[in-house]
Design a protein around this motif. Structure first.
Motif, PDB file in Angstrom:
ATOM      1  N   UNK A 195      11.018 -49.156 -28.989  1.00  0.00           N
ATOM      2  CA  UNK A 195      11.274 -48.873 -30.638  1.00  0.00           C
ATOM      3  C   UNK A 195      10.865 -50.159 -31.273  1.00  0.00           C
ATOM      4  N   UNK A 196       9.826 -49.964 -31.849  1.00  0.00           N
ATOM      5  CA  UNK A 196       9.004 -51.099 -32.573  1.00  0.00           C
ATOM      6  C   UNK A 196       9.842 -51.351 -33.755  1.00  0.00           C
ATOM      7  N   UNK A 205      -3.354 -52.192 -22.908  1.00  0.00           N
ATOM      8  CA  UNK A 205      -2.793 -52.618 -21.641  1.00  0.00           C
ATOM      9  C   UNK A 205      -3.272 -51.662 -20.599  1.00  0.00           C
ATOM     10  N   UNK A 206      -3.975 -50.797 -20.975  1.00  0.00           N
ATOM     11  CA  UNK A 206      -4.731 -50.009 -19.830  1.00  0.00           C
ATOM     12  C   UNK A 206      -5.524 -50.698 -18.905  1.00  0.00           C
ATOM     13  N   UNK A 207      -6.209 -51.925 -19.229  1.00  0.00           N
ATOM     14  CA  UNK A 207      -7.024 -52.638 -18.535  1.00  0.00           C
ATOM     15  C   UNK A 207      -5.969 -53.142 -17.462  1.00  0.00           C
ATOM     16  N   UNK A 208      -4.954 -53.442 -17.771  1.00  0.00           N
ATOM     17  CA  UNK A 208      -3.846 -54.293 -16.854  1.00  0.00           C
ATOM     18  C   UNK A 208      -3.304 -53.199 -15.879  1.00  0.00           C
ATOM     19  N   UNK A 262       0.598 -44.065 -18.382  1.00  0.00           N
ATOM     20  CA  UNK A 262       0.433 -43.645 -19.624  1.00  0.00           C
ATOM     21  C   UNK A 262       1.194 -44.441 -20.716  1.00  0.00           C
ATOM     22  N   UNK A 263       0.600 -44.482 -21.695  1.00  0.00           N
ATOM     23  CA  UNK A 263       1.485 -45.002 -23.009  1.00  0.00           C
ATOM     24  C   UNK A 263       1.158 -43.994 -24.045  1.00  0.00           C
ATOM     25  N   UNK A 264       2.248 -43.860 -24.839  1.00  0.00           N
ATOM     26  CA  UNK A 264       2.066 -42.633 -25.850  1.00  0.00           C
ATOM     27  C   UNK A 264       2.993 -43.236 -27.027  1.00  0.00           C
ATOM     28  N   UNK A 265       2.634 -42.508 -28.153  1.00  0.00           N
ATOM     29  CA  UNK A 265       3.379 -42.670 -29.319  1.00  0.00           C
ATOM     30  C   UNK A 265       3.956 -41.484 -29.830  1.00  0.00           C
ATOM     31  N   UNK A 266       5.295 -41.621 -30.073  1.00  0.00           N
ATOM     32  CA  UNK A 266       6.308 -40.566 -30.543  1.00  0.00           C
ATOM     33  C   UNK A 266       6.409 -40.344 -32.021  1.00  0.00           C
ATOM     34  N   UNK A 267       6.196 -41.356 -32.837  1.00  0.00           N
ATOM     35  CA  UNK A 267       6.276 -41.572 -34.138  1.00  0.00           C
ATOM     36  C   UNK A 267       6.004 -42.945 -34.774  1.00  0.00           C
ATOM     37  N   UNK A 268       5.917 -43.251 -35.987  1.00  0.00           N
ATOM     38  CA  UNK A 268       5.379 -44.531 -36.338  1.00  0.00           C
ATOM     39  C   UNK A 268       5.982 -45.651 -35.682  1.00  0.00           C
ATOM     40  N   UNK A 309       1.213 -53.493 -34.218  1.00  0.00           N
ATOM     41  CA  UNK A 309       1.319 -54.594 -32.867  1.00  0.00           C
ATOM     42  C   UNK A 309       1.588 -53.858 -31.648  1.00  0.00           C
ATOM     43  N   UNK A 310       2.860 -53.259 -31.434  1.00  0.00           N
ATOM     44  CA  UNK A 310       2.901 -52.602 -30.473  1.00  0.00           C
ATOM     45  C   UNK A 310       2.095 -51.505 -30.170  1.00  0.00           C
ATOM     46  N   UNK A 311       1.686 -50.832 -30.863  1.00  0.00           N
ATOM     47  CA  UNK A 311       0.522 -49.699 -30.729  1.00  0.00           C
ATOM     48  C   UNK A 311      -0.581 -50.322 -29.915  1.00  0.00           C
ATOM     49  N   UNK A 312      -1.272 -51.695 -30.264  1.00  0.00           N
ATOM     50  CA  UNK A 312      -2.456 -52.160 -29.984  1.00  0.00           C
ATOM     51  C   UNK A 312      -2.179 -52.737 -28.699  1.00  0.00           C
TER      52      UNK A 312
END
Length: 101
Positions: free
Chosen positions: A13-14, A29-32, A43-49, A21-24
């Motif tokens: 929760x940002x 982070x896929x490179x890491x 997998x990184x994902x976004x659930x809401x703003x 910033x968290x989204x970026x």
């Protein structure tokens, strides 16, 4: 045969002013993740703003622990006080079934 057995689900929760910033960070982070030999999938994902998550899988506990102590966790936790509304909720899971590819 798929050897994915273990997983981590992280709920993040940002703070509204740091959601971008968290989204970026997560998008980059896929490179890491690609450098982590013990991480089977990531997998990184976004659930809401302001709500984000990470789901990753591992063949064994060594891979999971290496990830928990790795660069992605360090990058996120290094900004936790500034960027996050609260500490991430981490759930250790056992994969019952998976379809990959």
């Amino acid at each position: 045969m798929n050897n994915t057995k273990l997983a981590i689900l992280a709920n993040i929760e940002a703070k509204p002013q740091h959601a971008a910033d968290v989204e970026a960070l997560l998008s980059g982070a896929i490179e890491l993740a690609n450098q982590e030999a013990g991480t089977t999938s990531w997998y990184a994902f976004k659930l809401s703003e302001t709500r984000f998550g990470i789901f990753d899988t591992f063949a064994n506990e060594e891979g999971r622990q290496a990830h928990l102590n790795g660069d992605i966790a360090k990058a996120l936790l290094g900004k936790a006080d500034e960027w996050l509304a609260k500490a991430p909720d981490l759930f250790m899971a056992y994969v019952l079934a998976a379809k990959l590819g």
